[in-house]
Motif scaffolding. Structure first.
Motif, PDB file in Angstrom:
ATOM      1  N   PRO A  17      56.177  70.545  40.478  1.00 34.22           N
ATOM      2  CA  PRO A  17      55.625  71.907  40.478  1.00 34.22           C
ATOM      3  C   PRO A  17      56.186  72.770  39.352  1.00 34.22           C
ATOM      4  O   PRO A  17      55.478  73.646  38.837  1.00 34.22           O
ATOM      5  CB  PRO A  17      56.010  72.454  41.854  1.00 34.22           C
ATOM      6  CG  PRO A  17      57.087  71.570  42.362  1.00 34.22           C
ATOM      7  CD  PRO A  17      56.840  70.228  41.762  1.00 34.22           C
ATOM      8  N   ARG A  21      53.795  74.507  36.637  1.00 35.33           N
ATOM      9  CA  ARG A  21      53.918  75.950  36.411  1.00 35.33           C
ATOM     10  C   ARG A  21      54.084  76.256  34.926  1.00 35.33           C
ATOM     11  O   ARG A  21      53.471  77.186  34.386  1.00 35.33           O
ATOM     12  CB  ARG A  21      55.124  76.470  37.202  1.00 35.33           C
ATOM     13  CG  ARG A  21      55.529  77.907  36.912  1.00 35.33           C
ATOM     14  CD  ARG A  21      54.630  78.888  37.566  1.00 35.33           C
ATOM     15  NE  ARG A  21      55.062  80.258  37.250  1.00 35.33           N
ATOM     16  CZ  ARG A  21      54.363  81.343  37.559  1.00 35.33           C
ATOM     17  NH1 ARG A  21      53.206  81.233  38.181  1.00 35.33           N
ATOM     18  NH2 ARG A  21      54.809  82.545  37.251  1.00 35.33           N
ATOM     19  N   ALA A  45      47.836  67.835  37.442  1.00 35.94           N
ATOM     20  CA  ALA A  45      48.357  69.207  37.425  1.00 35.94           C
ATOM     21  C   ALA A  45      48.422  69.797  36.022  1.00 35.94           C
ATOM     22  O   ALA A  45      48.983  70.870  35.826  1.00 35.94           O
ATOM     23  CB  ALA A  45      49.744  69.230  38.061  1.00 35.94           C
ATOM     24  N   GLY A 131      56.217  76.050  42.374  1.00 39.18           N
ATOM     25  CA  GLY A 131      54.879  76.114  41.806  1.00 39.18           C
ATOM     26  C   GLY A 131      54.381  77.525  41.580  1.00 39.18           C
ATOM     27  O   GLY A 131      53.455  77.751  40.794  1.00 39.18           O
TER      28      GLY A 131
END
Length: 309
Positions: A17, A21, A45, A131
């Motif tokens: 995460p 981010r 992601a 995240g």
């Protein structure tokens, strides 16, 4: 220095995460993890997967470590496939893992010999907050190093605390953080086990006490997962063996400073018992089963998934 590209080494419960981010914040992020499934999740992601640490670090402005312990951090930087060839004046290394002040001090000295910046910045808050950029980040580094990586830290942290100028200062505060976290998890497990033994509905107990004077973040966060653990296996967000490591760091610091920490010692024994019962790779909420007479889970393979807290 200007940081545009970041290599994230370790795509576990925290590393993934954080990498996502950073990628969503405009950084070019390459990520490596030895587990193929984690690299696949990273791709989904928005993180570019790398097939080795060296490939991830090649040309990166910043190497961010989100690994499990000091041994993994040393291998990530200076092992046969480590990031060392990418370290040069202008490169920054950020250690977000909880590995202890001594380990960080040794790594910082080795990184400094190569002219790179080193920032000791262990994080706390859990995967969801990672995240969302809502982490507590505690930093030990000189001002110049901090300013060099400030955009990275600001993207990850809602609370950024500069502990001191020495690499290792952040680790000392994070070790104390883990003392509290480890004791609070153990206390929550005891409370739920006692409520169950007294014939109360554990769900009602967790809901009621989480909002009162006896509440804690760990009761709110781990309590529902402990309820799951009474009948099954909750999602692994923070492994038992991470707290075995962290409470050992607490014990080491207590011995070094001659400060008695009896509650931390008792909590540390609970995590060791859980690990011995086969729960090392399971969520730390499963320690409640040791106190309720629940059967130990079947041990899972160690997939080397990095730091979790």
């Amino acid at each position: 220095m200007t940081i545009r590209s970041i290599a994230v080494i370790g795509l576990g419960a925290m590393g993934l995460p954080m990498a996502a981010r950073l990628a969503a914040g405009g950084f070019e992020v390459r990520g490596f993890d030895p587990v193929d499934q984690r690299r696949q999740l990273a791709t989904a992601a928005g993180v570019r997967p790398a097939d080795s640490i060296r490939t991830a670090a090649d040309g990166a402005d910043c190497v961010l470590l989100a690994v499990r312990d000091g041994a993994q951090a040393e291998q990530a930087l200076f092992g046969p496939d480590g990031a060392e060839p990418a370290l040069h004046p202008g490169t920054a290394v950020i250690v977000t893992s909880t590995i202890g002040a001594a380990a960080v001090g040794a790594l910082a000295a080795a990184v400094a010999e190569r002219g790179a910046l080193f920032v000791d910045a262990p994080v706390s808050g859990g995967p969801r907050r990672a995240g969302e950029g809502d982490l507590l980040v505690v930093v030990g580094a000189p001002d110049a190093a901090i300013e060099g990586v400030r955009p990275v830290l600001d993207r990850l942290a809602s609370t950024l605390t500069i502990v001191g100028p020495r690499p290792g200062d952040g680790q000392l505060l994070k070790t104390i953080n883990q003392l509290l976290a480890g004791v609070h998890i153990a206390a929550a497990a005891e409370a739920i086990a006692l409520a169950r033994g007294a014939g109360l509905e554990p769900g009602v107990v967790v809901e009621a006490l989480s909002t009162g004077a006896a509440g804690s973040f760990m009761l709110q966060d781990r309590g529902p997962r402990m309820l799951e653990a009474l009948t099954g296996d909750p999602e692994v967000r923070s492994r038992v063996d991470i707290f075995v490591k962290d409470m050992a760091l607490v014990a080491g610091l207590a011995a070094e400073t001659h400060v008695p920490t009896p509650l931390a010692a008792a909590a540390g024994q609970l995590y060791l018992l859980a690990e011995r019962a086969g729960l090392g790779a399971h969520d730390d909420s499963t320690v409640v089963t040791l106190l309720t007479g629940g059967a130990a889970r079947t041990p899972e393979p160690d997939e080397n998934r990095g730091e979790r807290r």
